[in-house]
Each structure stands twice: as structure tokens, then as C-alpha cells.
Scaffold this motif. Sequence first.
Motif, PDB file in Angstrom:
ATOM      1  N   ARG A 166      45.150  44.736  51.803  1.00  0.00           N
ATOM      2  CA  ARG A 166      43.747  45.130  51.635  1.00  0.00           C
ATOM      3  C   ARG A 166      43.206  45.703  52.946  1.00  0.00           C
ATOM      4  O   ARG A 166      43.338  45.101  54.013  1.00  0.00           O
ATOM      5  CB  ARG A 166      42.890  43.925  51.218  1.00  0.00           C
ATOM      6  N   MET A 198      42.394  40.834  39.477  1.00  0.00           N
ATOM      7  CA  MET A 198      43.591  41.571  39.068  1.00  0.00           C
ATOM      8  C   MET A 198      44.460  40.666  38.213  1.00  0.00           C
ATOM      9  O   MET A 198      44.829  39.568  38.633  1.00  0.00           O
ATOM     10  CB  MET A 198      44.388  42.052  40.295  1.00  0.00           C
ATOM     11  N   GLN A 253      32.380  42.300  47.940  1.00  0.00           N
ATOM     12  CA  GLN A 253      33.237  43.024  46.999  1.00  0.00           C
ATOM     13  C   GLN A 253      34.218  42.036  46.381  1.00  0.00           C
ATOM     14  O   GLN A 253      34.904  41.303  47.101  1.00  0.00           O
ATOM     15  CB  GLN A 253      33.974  44.163  47.706  1.00  0.00           C
ATOM     16  N   GLU A 288      37.125  45.870  40.128  1.00  0.00           N
ATOM     17  CA  GLU A 288      36.510  45.525  41.409  1.00  0.00           C
ATOM     18  C   GLU A 288      34.999  45.682  41.280  1.00  0.00           C
ATOM     19  O   GLU A 288      34.510  46.703  40.779  1.00  0.00           O
ATOM     20  CB  GLU A 288      37.039  46.406  42.532  1.00  0.00           C
ATOM     21  N   GLN A 304      37.350  41.229  43.647  1.00  0.00           N
ATOM     22  CA  GLN A 304      38.485  41.770  42.897  1.00  0.00           C
ATOM     23  C   GLN A 304      38.997  40.742  41.889  1.00  0.00           C
ATOM     24  O   GLN A 304      39.111  39.551  42.204  1.00  0.00           O
ATOM     25  CB  GLN A 304      39.637  42.118  43.837  1.00  0.00           C
ATOM     26  N   TYR A 323      42.873  45.657  36.266  1.00  0.00           N
ATOM     27  CA  TYR A 323      42.229  45.494  37.576  1.00  0.00           C
ATOM     28  C   TYR A 323      40.774  45.933  37.483  1.00  0.00           C
ATOM     29  O   TYR A 323      40.453  46.964  36.894  1.00  0.00           O
ATOM     30  CB  TYR A 323      42.961  46.341  38.620  1.00  0.00           C
TER      31      TYR A 323
END
Length: 648
Positions: free
Chosen positions: A603, A441, A437, A425, A439, A423
Amino acid sequence: MVSSDPVQIAAAGQLKIFTIDVPAIAAHLFMSIDTTQNRESKSSSMDSLKQWEALRLKAIATSKSTPAASIFGKAGKSGAVYRWGIAVATGTECSEQFELLSRLACGGTIGKKHESFDLVGAVEDFILSIETASAISVVEANQAVAWAAALPALCRELEPRFSWQLMTSLRQLHEAVISKNQTYSTTHLILGGELGLTLAWRMADVPSCLRLQKQSIAAITDWCDQFDIAIAEAIAGAVDTRAVFASLTRSLTLLRCTSNHKIKKVHTKAADLLATWVAAMTVRKGGSALSSATREDVADDIAEGGLLDHAVAMDIESLEPAIAAALGQTQTGGRLAWEVSLPETMWHDSDSKLAIMLPEWDVQKSRTHIDYSGEHVLIEIFAGRNKVIDGAWHSTIEIDGEEQRPTGTWSEICEYTDDDVHYIELEQPWTGGILLQRQVMHVREDRCIHLADAIVPDPDHAAPDSAALDNTGVGTDDFRSIRYMSRIPMAENIEADPEPETREVFLNDGRRSAMVLPISAGEWRVGPTAATLKTSEDGHLVFASEGKGRLYCPLWIDCSQRRFKRKRTWRQLTVVDNLRLCRNDEAVGYRIQVGSEQWMIYRTLGEPKTRSVLGKHLIADFFASRFDPTYGDHDAIVTVDDSEPGED
């Protein structure tokens, strides 16, 4: 000060006045001095050329007694040793000039294939390029080394003045780098280290070249001493990594074979770490991460005795099975994974802003590469053997109808890896007082990849109308409309195959390789939805969404073909905060189901608070789990909060 004032001169008892043209005399004097200097310079040049005539003949003879093959082995016969990593760096096969140069560097001759090649013009162009360049790339630096290694052959092929000029320019380039460059820079290694060693080896009969050996060894040692910083620069952008490792490999070989200095632990430590990065970036057919070079282009790298074999030699126990698995020659799953000592499967360097995510070293599994050093994130996703995503991930954001733009670079704000997940970010500031932002994963065993963008207010640039807060911690007037769109490039030869009734899209190159689910969109194509996933004519996945205040835009990519024919669905979940339903700008949750397998994504977009979603009570910024509907259990994949990310 020059003047033409009258000057009184006494002659034969008489006083006479003459006007002397001092500027003219000065000009004549300067011309005389210049003429004298030119004569001396020409005389010196003539003497140097005469000396060079004798030295170059010695260099030709000496090179025959120490051929490149005696130093570099098999790769030193065809010139491959000087072509290592170049195709990956340029994204295509080596140029005709580089191929000829590498062969001359290893004692070859100009055959019929290259008999029309303008060697003199190439020398002149190269000398001009290094004299006028403000910066020298890794490929150009490797080219300079090849020119130096080819000097004995060029002494045979060129008029003396051209080979002399080339040798002088290369020596001056080396000395300039030694005196000015940061010792951890890649050019310090290649031009300050390998170039000097190569000149000292190939032109050992020239005293000024032989003297370069000592300072070149020091340059290599200095680079290795700072291997953390040095390797971060070497791997930046990914594509130059092999060329830098090739230079380090050649340098250490020359150090061992042509000098009295021993290889130190710091040398092998740096080479081992860089070799592991090379292995981690290696993809099926021998290519490398974020490079378009094909198997044919990188033939010299993957050949027997090639660059990858030298990488393996740095740590045979670990890197031999790793590279074999990455190339698809063996598998590392099952029992083999426990029998061999493989390197880590996530490689991330925040200084170079590069991340390599491997669920396993086995090429059969999916993998993700990310370069976030530029304005747009470069991303590659492999679904097993096939590359399905490749290129720059672009996003556009509008706030109340006004288009916003990035105001800074990407930075890593969270990283976590374990047996379940990789993961990372990232965050980038934008105009309008917002942060983007991002992400990524990678759920390792499940072969699923979660990509998501979140648009949230920048706490350092709060909007002026968000001072008043309600009981959720959100600005009561901070409900500006947000329109978001992402363009994610599909790889070459990949076609989109959207389902006719639902919104998922399959990616295929003859057969389905990946399934993309827009989990914040309505599942069915009929009916209202705040998000859409479409494809463009220029080969992009276009994901659009809109909302108020804050916005979360997730995609779920399933790379397991065994699940493609199973029934599937996804839903947005209800998130509860103290018996109150949360708005979409506070927190969101989603459930994905394929066959009997289910996953949950949560989230937070506002202030983290204790909330409930799908029977799970949690306080976290981000949470992902496998969900067992029989018992209502969550098997946590990753939990991210303000402290440390990890498993629940």
C-alpha cells in the motif's frame, strides 16, 4: 373592522341615537353560521353514514366472492402474503397486531387467540399515527396496505363509524402521497400504488375507492420507469428490500387480476432486478443481510409459495439455483457452476451505499455485507455458514493527542470485481486535515478477507506545516503523531480465542470459524510492536496502532478451516525506492504465509512512485498477489492505481 361606535337611526320622525355592540352582533352572527354549518355537517355525516351502512354490507358480500386466496394463492389463505418481509425489516417476528391484521386481510376472523385484542383502540391509534406522522416507514406503509385489505372484515367487526373513518383516512393518505411524493420513493410505490389498488379491489362498491385504480396503476408504472433510482432507495439499509419487493409483487398481481391493464416490460424489469437483490441478500436459514431476523421469524418468506418463491419466479433459470445455494439446499461449486446461469456475485450500489460480496452463491463459502450510508460502516462477515462479524465498525483517531472526528459521509472511491477478487475502497473526511480510507477486499477462491484503514492527509485541507517537501514528496514537517483504534464487533455467540504466544485471534462458536491476523503488528506477543489486536468484554475486536504522518492499519481474516492447523507467519516487508528504504508513512508491504500458501499486500501512503517489494517492481496505490517462493513469481490478485484497478 369591528367597532361599537354610536349609530344614528331615524324612528317615527324622531332622531334617536343607539349604541350597537357590533362585536357582540358579529359573534352572534358567527355563532349562528357555525351552528348552521355544524347542523349541515352533522346532517351530511348522517347521510354519509347511512350510505356507508349500505355500502359496507356490499363490501362484506363482495369480499366473499373474491377472497385473497383467489388472487394470491396459498399465501393468501393464512395472511402470509401481507407479512412478507416484515420480520426482516423489524429484525424480529411480526407483532400480534400485524399477525391479526394480516389474517383479517385474507378473510380470517378474530379467534380465541386474539379475542381480548383491542381492535377499536388499534384503529384509532393507526388513524392518529398517519395523521400526525412527518414520515412513514416501509413497515408502516405495509401496515396501511394490510389495514386496507382488512376493511371488509373490519366492516363486519367494527361499528360503522370506525370502519368509515378508517377507509376515509386510508384514501386520504393515498391521495396525499400521490400529490406530494417523489415518484421513485418507496412510499410512492406502496402507498400511492398498492394501497390505492387494494382499496379499489376490496372496496370496489365505494365509487371514491374504485376511482383510485387508474392513478394507482400509473403510480406503479412511474416507479418502475425510474427503477435505477427507485431500487437504490428500496435497497438502502438492506433490511427493507424484501418488504418493498413484497409490495411490488402484490401490486403486479392485483394489476393482473383485478384490472384490464397488462403487465409491461418495465414492470418485469424492475421486479427482476429487485428480486435479484433479494436473492443476493439472502443468507443461510432464510434470513437477510444486516438483519437480525431468525429462521423462525422469516417462516412466511421461505415457506412454499412464499416471497422467495416469487423472487425465483422472476428468473427461474438464474435465481432458483442461486437462492437454493444461498439457503444451503444445494452447492454451486465444481461442475454445477458451469451448468447453471447464476447472477453476478458482487452487488454494489453507490447511491444506496450498499455492497454484497459473495465469493460464490454457495452458502458454504464466506461472504461480506457492507452498508456505508451512516457515520459508521455496518459490516457483516460470514465464514462459511457462521456469521463471525456483525455490527458497526467504529474507529477513533488522535492527532498529536487531540481526538478527531468525522466531518462528512462515506463515499466509494474505488470498486473492482473479477473471478479472483471483490474489492471496494471507501473514504471519509475527518477533522485535523485527514482522510480515513477504508479497504475491504474479498479474495474469492482463497476465502480470505482483507480489512484495512489508512489515515492520510486530505489534499484539500493540507496541514499548514507541510508546505516544504522532501525528495519523497512528503512534507518535511508533516510528522504529526497518530494514534488509531478500531472496534469491530463479533457476531452473537462468537467467542475470541487468542493464541497464547502469537498475536492472531481465532473466532469460534464451538469450533474455529475464522482466523484474524494483525499483519502490521509483531507476530510474537513478546517484543516491541506498533500495533496490537485484543478483544473487549463487550464482544469486539480492538485493533490499535500508532505512527507518524500517515498510517496503515491492516487485518487479514482467513475463513478456510483447512488452513487453521498449518504453520503460519507474517512479516512486514522492506520497500525500496531508488536504493532508499521507504519510511512507513510512504509505503508499506506485508507477507502472509499459511502452510505453503503465501500472499503479499502493498500500500502506498504518499505519492505513488516506482518501488520494489519482495522482488516486485511496481507503481500502484495498492497491490495484492499470491506469491510463489519457489520461482519468486507474483500472481496478481488486484492492482489499484490512479487509472483503473485490475490485474497486473
